[in-house]
Each structure stands twice: as structure tokens, then as C-alpha cells.
Design a protein around this motif. Structure first.
Motif, PDB file in Angstrom:
ATOM      1  N   LEU A 122       0.848  -1.192   0.000  1.00 33.06           N
ATOM      2  CA  LEU A 122       0.000   0.000   0.000  1.00 33.06           C
ATOM      3  C   LEU A 122       0.886   1.246   0.000  1.00 33.06           C
ATOM      4  O   LEU A 122       2.087   1.156   0.268  1.00 33.06           O
ATOM      5  CB  LEU A 122      -0.918   0.005   1.237  1.00 33.06           C
ATOM      6  CG  LEU A 122      -1.808  -1.233   1.434  1.00 33.06           C
ATOM      7  CD1 LEU A 122      -2.671  -1.071   2.685  1.00 33.06           C
ATOM      8  CD2 LEU A 122      -2.685  -1.480   0.212  1.00 33.06           C
ATOM      9  N   ALA A 123       0.283   2.401  -0.275  1.00 31.92           N
ATOM     10  CA  ALA A 123       1.048   3.659  -0.310  1.00 31.92           C
ATOM     11  C   ALA A 123       0.227   4.733   0.405  1.00 31.92           C
ATOM     12  O   ALA A 123      -0.231   5.698  -0.204  1.00 31.92           O
ATOM     13  CB  ALA A 123       1.333   4.063  -1.750  1.00 31.92           C
ATOM     14  N   CYS A 124       0.057   4.566   1.711  1.00 33.69           N
ATOM     15  CA  CYS A 124      -0.796   5.482   2.478  1.00 33.69           C
ATOM     16  C   CYS A 124      -0.059   6.810   2.668  1.00 33.69           C
ATOM     17  O   CYS A 124       1.091   6.809   3.129  1.00 33.69           O
ATOM     18  CB  CYS A 124      -1.129   4.877   3.834  1.00 33.69           C
ATOM     19  SG  CYS A 124      -1.616   3.146   3.707  1.00 33.69           S
ATOM     20  N   PRO A 125      -0.695   7.933   2.333  1.00 34.36           N
ATOM     21  CA  PRO A 125       0.015   9.216   2.378  1.00 34.36           C
ATOM     22  C   PRO A 125       0.441   9.639   3.780  1.00 34.36           C
ATOM     23  O   PRO A 125       1.338  10.448   3.932  1.00 34.36           O
ATOM     24  CB  PRO A 125      -1.008  10.204   1.786  1.00 34.36           C
ATOM     25  CG  PRO A 125      -2.325   9.517   1.884  1.00 34.36           C
ATOM     26  CD  PRO A 125      -2.075   8.050   1.834  1.00 34.36           C
ATOM     27  N   PHE A 126      -0.199   9.068   4.811  1.00 27.89           N
ATOM     28  CA  PHE A 126       0.090   9.478   6.193  1.00 27.89           C
ATOM     29  C   PHE A 126       1.111   8.574   6.879  1.00 27.89           C
ATOM     30  O   PHE A 126       1.436   8.772   8.040  1.00 27.89           O
ATOM     31  CB  PHE A 126      -1.207   9.441   7.023  1.00 27.89           C
ATOM     32  CG  PHE A 126      -1.937   8.136   6.879  1.00 27.89           C
ATOM     33  CD1 PHE A 126      -1.556   7.011   7.581  1.00 27.89           C
ATOM     34  CD2 PHE A 126      -3.004   8.038   5.993  1.00 27.89           C
ATOM     35  CE1 PHE A 126      -2.215   5.811   7.413  1.00 27.89           C
ATOM     36  CE2 PHE A 126      -3.674   6.832   5.822  1.00 27.89           C
ATOM     37  CZ  PHE A 126      -3.272   5.717   6.536  1.00 27.89           C
ATOM     38  N   CYS A 127       1.632   7.557   6.168  1.00 30.71           N
ATOM     39  CA  CYS A 127       2.458   6.522   6.825  1.00 30.71           C
ATOM     40  C   CYS A 127       3.645   7.142   7.564  1.00 30.71           C
ATOM     41  O   CYS A 127       4.454   7.852   6.962  1.00 30.71           O
ATOM     42  CB  CYS A 127       2.949   5.521   5.789  1.00 30.71           C
ATOM     43  SG  CYS A 127       3.966   4.219   6.509  1.00 30.71           S
ATOM     44  N   LEU A 128       3.768   6.844   8.844  1.00 37.93           N
ATOM     45  CA  LEU A 128       4.877   7.410   9.622  1.00 37.93           C
ATOM     46  C   LEU A 128       6.220   6.882   9.168  1.00 37.93           C
ATOM     47  O   LEU A 128       7.265   7.455   9.486  1.00 37.93           O
ATOM     48  CB  LEU A 128       4.693   7.161  11.132  1.00 37.93           C
ATOM     49  CG  LEU A 128       5.087   5.821  11.722  1.00 37.93           C
ATOM     50  CD1 LEU A 128       5.466   5.972  13.177  1.00 37.93           C
ATOM     51  CD2 LEU A 128       3.978   4.812  11.586  1.00 37.93           C
ATOM     52  N   GLU A 129       6.211   5.781   8.396  1.00 40.75           N
ATOM     53  CA  GLU A 129       7.449   5.216   7.858  1.00 40.75           C
ATOM     54  C   GLU A 129       7.687   5.625   6.406  1.00 40.75           C
ATOM     55  O   GLU A 129       8.733   5.305   5.842  1.00 40.75           O
ATOM     56  CB  GLU A 129       7.413   3.685   7.952  1.00 40.75           C
ATOM     57  CG  GLU A 129       7.358   3.157   9.374  1.00 40.75           C
ATOM     58  CD  GLU A 129       8.633   3.447  10.147  1.00 40.75           C
ATOM     59  OE1 GLU A 129       9.646   3.759   9.505  1.00 40.75           O
ATOM     60  OE2 GLU A 129       8.608   3.394  11.381  1.00 40.75           O
ATOM     61  N   GLY A 130       6.687   6.286   5.785  1.00 42.03           N
ATOM     62  CA  GLY A 130       6.828   6.646   4.374  1.00 42.03           C
ATOM     63  C   GLY A 130       6.888   5.409   3.487  1.00 42.03           C
ATOM     64  O   GLY A 130       7.484   5.447   2.403  1.00 42.03           O
ATOM     65  N   SER A 131       6.271   4.319   3.918  1.00 38.57           N
ATOM     66  CA  SER A 131       6.367   3.056   3.170  1.00 38.57           C
ATOM     67  C   SER A 131       5.473   3.077   1.932  1.00 38.57           C
ATOM     68  O   SER A 131       4.416   3.697   1.924  1.00 38.57           O
ATOM     69  CB  SER A 131       5.949   1.894   4.077  1.00 38.57           C
ATOM     70  OG  SER A 131       6.782   1.851   5.204  1.00 38.57           O
TER      71      SER A 131
END
Ligand code: SF4
Length: 303
Positions: free
Chosen positions: A39-48
Motif C-alpha cells: 500500500l502507499a498510504c500518504p500518512f504513513c509514519l514510515e513513508g512506506s
């Protein structure tokens, strides 16, 4: 330390000694499995996101020496986060080895990478120690969740969670939290969904504030030594993740020990060397996410 500490590491802008945590015991060892995710969630704290290489994928050969060292230090649990751990080829091998020695917890988005590997994952029931899973379902509302994670991910995550539970694994849920939320009513909405999906209504829920994406500059109050003794007790200081856990990441092909699961975007919190070395080092509370620990008791741990 890999960096030469400057005055601002030890002192706040006002010149006060910066607050710190002195680690006391390695109860939990985390592994970052890499920032690759389906996935590419815009809020990811890891920027994954798919193909991301900020942090490399780990192998059993990377993890095993640290698992072995942690056992000599009395570790109680191994925990894994990403990225999505199940996009990592070696993940089941790593879990099989770790769960031979201690209980394990895996943080997962519960979607296709899990659903595709259920047969392999099922083998982990035969390990000496239990493996449990925490599935991220940000909001109890499908459209809100899918707006962040992508169409269909709400349904997939619930299916993944139900499948893991049906295999006999313990599951918990990670959700996002708003500052002004009514916690009880949000949790009640999840409990209705637990019932709908055939999961125990008392499934544990862990709520997280917005930690911001990696390398964010966030203006938060600075934490001084005085703050840590005036407003916090010894018991509270011992409950900070950096007091009783560490996290391994693989960066540019090299394993490094970080102070906790929340600061891997700041090289000043990383140490090349052993877990024993890392446990001897004070953790200066300078990262903006440290303020979430100070003000809200934020923690990724279930210990
Ligand atoms: S984010 Fe929290 S647990 Fe991590 S180093 Fe800062 S205070 Fe410690």
C-alpha cells in the motif's frame, strides 16, 4: 554513537538540559522489516510504499544474531513492523526462528500479502511460542479508511484479520486517533465490526496519534530534564518504549540499532554495534515524536 553530539543534542534552545531516558532492561526487541509495502498510504509514519528502499528488507541471516543476543539479555518478546512484513520473502522463516524462543507480535495491514501467505503463516501455530498479529484498520468507516489506504483495503484487512483469528492466532487492531475524539464511541464502533466479522468483541485496540511522515519538522514543546522529574514518575519513565525496547533496521545493507520504533528517520538515534552497547546509552528526547510519548504515553508495545 555514530554522530558527534553537538550542544543542541544535550540542551534545549533555552539552554536547559534536555530530558532523557536511561534504558533499564531489554524486554522487547523490534525488527523493522523494511519500508516496502503493498500500500502507499500518504500518512504513513514510515513513508512506506511499493518498492520503497529507505529501509531495506531484512533476512533471517540479518535478524538471527540480534535474536540470539537479545536472548542473552533476557528479552521477553520479539515484535515486527514495516512496511508490510509479509512482502518480505524471509518473514515466515524469521518468525519461525524467533517464535522458537519467545512470543512474537507482527504489525500488518492484513491485506493481500497476508491473504496470499495464509498457508505458510498457519505453520507458525506449531512454534514453541505464540505469534500474534496487530492489523491496522484506521477508522471504523469504510470510505474513510479506503480514502487513505486504497479502494478495497478495508474489506481486505477485515478478511485478513478474520482469517488469522480463524487459524487460532491472537489478533489486535491498530487505529488512528483524533485529539478531540470520544474514545468510547469510536471503540464501540469497532466492537460492532468485531461482532459482524466473527471476532471477539473485546479484541484489543491500540490507538495512535498522527506521528507525521518521516523527516517532518514539527514544532512541539521541548522536553527538559526538569519536565521529566517534575511531571513524570520513575514508573512513567520506565514505561517509555526506549526504556525497555530497541529496534533493528537495515539501512544501506547494514543493520543498526535504533532507540525505539518511532525515531528511525533520524540517524542520531541509530547505533552500529550490539544491543548491549545500545542499552547502555541514554536516549535524548529530541525527536518531535518524543513529545507524543511525554504528553500522551504513546507506545507501539503491547507488553
Ligand atoms: S519517541 Fe518515545 S520511545 Fe522513542 S525515543 Fe522518543 S521518547 Fe523514547
Amino acid at each position: 554513537m555514530d554522530f558527534i553530539p553537538t550542544k543542541d543534542w544535550y540542551y534545549t534552545r533555552a539552554g536547559d538540559p534536555r530530558g532523557y531516558i536511561q534504558p533499564h532492561a531489554l524486554q522487547e526487541l523490534w525488527f523493522h522489516t523494511g519500508t516496502a509495502c503493498n500500500l502507499a498510504c500518504p500518512f504513513c509514519l514510515e513513508g512506506s510504499k511499493p518498492g520503497d528502499t529507505r529501509l531495506d528488507r531484512i533476512t533471517l541471516e540479518d535478524a538471527q544474531p540480534y535474536i540470539d543476543e537479545a536472548l542473552t539479555l533476557g528479552v521477553e518478546q520479539f515484535s515486527f513492523t514495516g512496511g508490510e512484513p509479509f512482502v518480505v520473502r524471509d518473514m515466515v522463516r524469521i518468525l519461525r526462528y524467533a517464535a522458537t524462543h519467545r512470543p512474537c507480535l507482527v504489525l500488518t495491514n492484513g491485506t493481500e500479502p497476508v491473504l496470499r501467505r495464509l498457508t505458510q503463516i498457519a505453520e507458525l501455530r506449531n512454534c514453541a511460542h505464540p505469534v500474534s498479529f496487530r492489523v491496522s484498520i484506521d477508522w471504523p468507516d469504510q470510505s474513510q479508511h479506503d480514502a487513505g489506504r486504497g479502494e478495497g483495503s478495508f474489506q481486505n484487512a477485515w478478511e485478513g484479520m478474520r482469517a488469522l483469528h480463524a487459524l487460532g492466532f491472537k489478533v489486535s487492531l491498530a487505529r488512528q486517533m483524533r485529539k478531540d475524539e470520544d474514545r468510547d464511541s469510536v471503540d464501540a464502533a469497532y466492537q460492532a465490526l468485531f461482532a459482524e466479522w466473527g471476532l471477539p468483541v473485546d479484541t484489543h485496540i491500540v490507538a495512535f496519534p498522527d506521528f507525521q511522515v518521516p523527516h517532518s519538522e514539527v514544532d512541539v514543546p521541548e522536553i527538559t530534564e526538569d519536565c521529566m522529574t517534575r511531571y513524570q514518575t520513575e514508573a512513567q519513565r520506565r514505561a517509555y518504549m526506549c526504556a525497555y525496547s530497541k529496534m533493528l533496521v537495515k539501512e544501506q545493507g547494514e543493520m543498526k540499532v535504533f532507540a525505539c520504533t518511532l525515531v528511525d528517520d533520524d540517524a542520531r538515534y541509530g547505533v552500529r554495534g550490539s544491543l548491549r552497547d545500545a542499552m547502555a546509552q541514554r536516549v535524548l528526547l529530541r525527536h518531535h515524536r518524543c513529545f507524543s510519548c511525554f504528553s500522551m504515553g504513546a507506545s507501539c508495545s503491547e507488553l
